[in-house]
Scaffold this active site. Structure first.
Site, mmCIF file in Angstrom:
data_model
loop_
_atom_site.group_PDB
_atom_site.id
_atom_site.type_symbol
_atom_site.label_atom_id
_atom_site.label_comp_id
_atom_site.label_asym_id
_atom_site.label_seq_id
_atom_site.Cartn_x
_atom_site.Cartn_y
_atom_site.Cartn_z
ATOM 1 N N ASN A 101 1.011 -1.196 0.079
ATOM 2 C CA ASN A 101 -0.033 0.075 -0.074
ATOM 3 C C ASN A 101 0.922 1.318 -0.074
ATOM 4 O OD1 ASN A 101 -2.704 1.007 -0.035
ATOM 5 N ND2 ASN A 101 -2.340 1.589 2.105
ATOM 6 N N ASP A 202 -4.979 9.230 5.849
ATOM 7 C CA ASP A 202 -4.397 8.680 4.520
ATOM 8 C C ASP A 202 -3.037 8.918 4.479
ATOM 9 O OD1 ASP A 202 -4.230 7.044 2.170
ATOM 10 O OD2 ASP A 202 -6.349 7.668 1.728
#
Length: 295
Positions: A101, A202
């Site tokens: 990720n 995020d």
């Protein structure tokens, strides 16, 4: 605030500034594409990858290093709009339904990225954080128990490492003391509990003042936290789901911000407008040079 003249991304992520090329890079994860913006000409190009690319960082010798579905790769852009991908390392924890990720380099040019289960609904806390460098290869996991690893960044002196978990069940940002010689984080502690603020944490970056900028996904804003974890600034954005920001440009005074279009990513009603857009803005502060991989 300026919208980059590029198609909206389903999951725009991982903006990175290449000082060597005077260019920005970012990715659209499910589209398996890497995007490039030439800062001088404004020309935009995209490159097709053989699998999902979750994060990229420039390499000192040119090209990119990327965290992908099946491992960490060196990427070379080809004139025909494709990417030559060479596998550098693959942890045994990857497999169907999993991928890397968020990722970036520390101040010494070592690449960091974490793994995750792509089924967010499963909320599997089995994500692992790895370090990769060309001399020692892939490390053993250096952080465990992550659902959706995110938010990697380092303080200007490199002695503090930041890491977030953006999954709705977590929404936490941690800080670590960081051994800059060995490349090992320790003394993990809570930096910010994002459950007390709008949005989920995020992707992130750090400015020249040592403040931590986090994309508040679902809240349509960027949040700036001081090194002691206090919120001192919010920037409203024209999209609900910003995903990451990065300083760049000649004076490192510009933020490139990526975002997500949930309808294109397979969830939610069509949003239109700025959803999935990539934008440039000048927040009135500067960033610091990011070290390329191997640099």
């Amino acid at each position: 605030m300026e919208r980059v003249d590029a198609p909206a991304c389903a999951v725009g992520e991982s903006p990175a500034w290449s000082a060597l090329e005077n260019a920005w890079y970012w990715v659209d994860i499910p589209a398996r594409r890497v995007w490039r913006l030439d800062a001088a000409s404004g020309a935009v190009a995209s490159f097709a990858a053989p699998e999902m690319v979750a994060c990229v960082t420039p390499a000192a010798g040119g090209g990119l290093v990327a965290g992908m579905e099946s491992g960490i790769f060196a990427l070379r852009l080809t004139p025909d709009g494709a990417l030559d991908a060479t596998l550098l390392a693959a942890p045994p924890t990857l497999g169907p339904g999993r991928r890397f990720n968020d990722g970036r380099c520390d101040r010494q040019g070592r690449f960091w990225s974490g793994t995750m289960c792509m089924d967010m609904g499963a909320a599997r806390a089995d994500g692992l954080l790895y370090r990769y460098d060309a001399v020692r290869g892939l490390s053993a996991p250096l952080a465990e128990g992550l659902v959706t690893q995110n938010g990697l960044a380092w303080s200007p002196d490199g002695c503090t490492m930041y890491l977030s978990d953006s999954h709705p069940s977590r929404q936490l940002i941690w800080a670590f003391d960081y051994d800059t010689v060995e490349g090992v984080p320790h003394n993990r502690r809570l930096f910010v509990d994002m459950n007390a603020y709008p949005g989920r944490p995020d992707g992130a970056t750090v400015d020249a003042d040592g403040c931590y900028w986090i994309a508040a996904n679902d809240a349509g804003r960027l949040l700036r936290f001081t090194p002691d974890g206090h919120l001192d600034r919010e920037l409203a954005l024209p999209m609900a789901k910003p995903s990451m920001c990065c300083f760049g440009g000649a004076g490192l005074d510009t933020l490139l911000v990526t975002s997500i279009d949930p309808s294109a990513a397979g969830g939610g009603a069509p949003q239109g407008g700025w959803a999935g857009a990539t934008l440039l803005l000048r927040p009135g502060v500067t960033g610091i040079p990011e070290t390329p991989f191997g640099g």
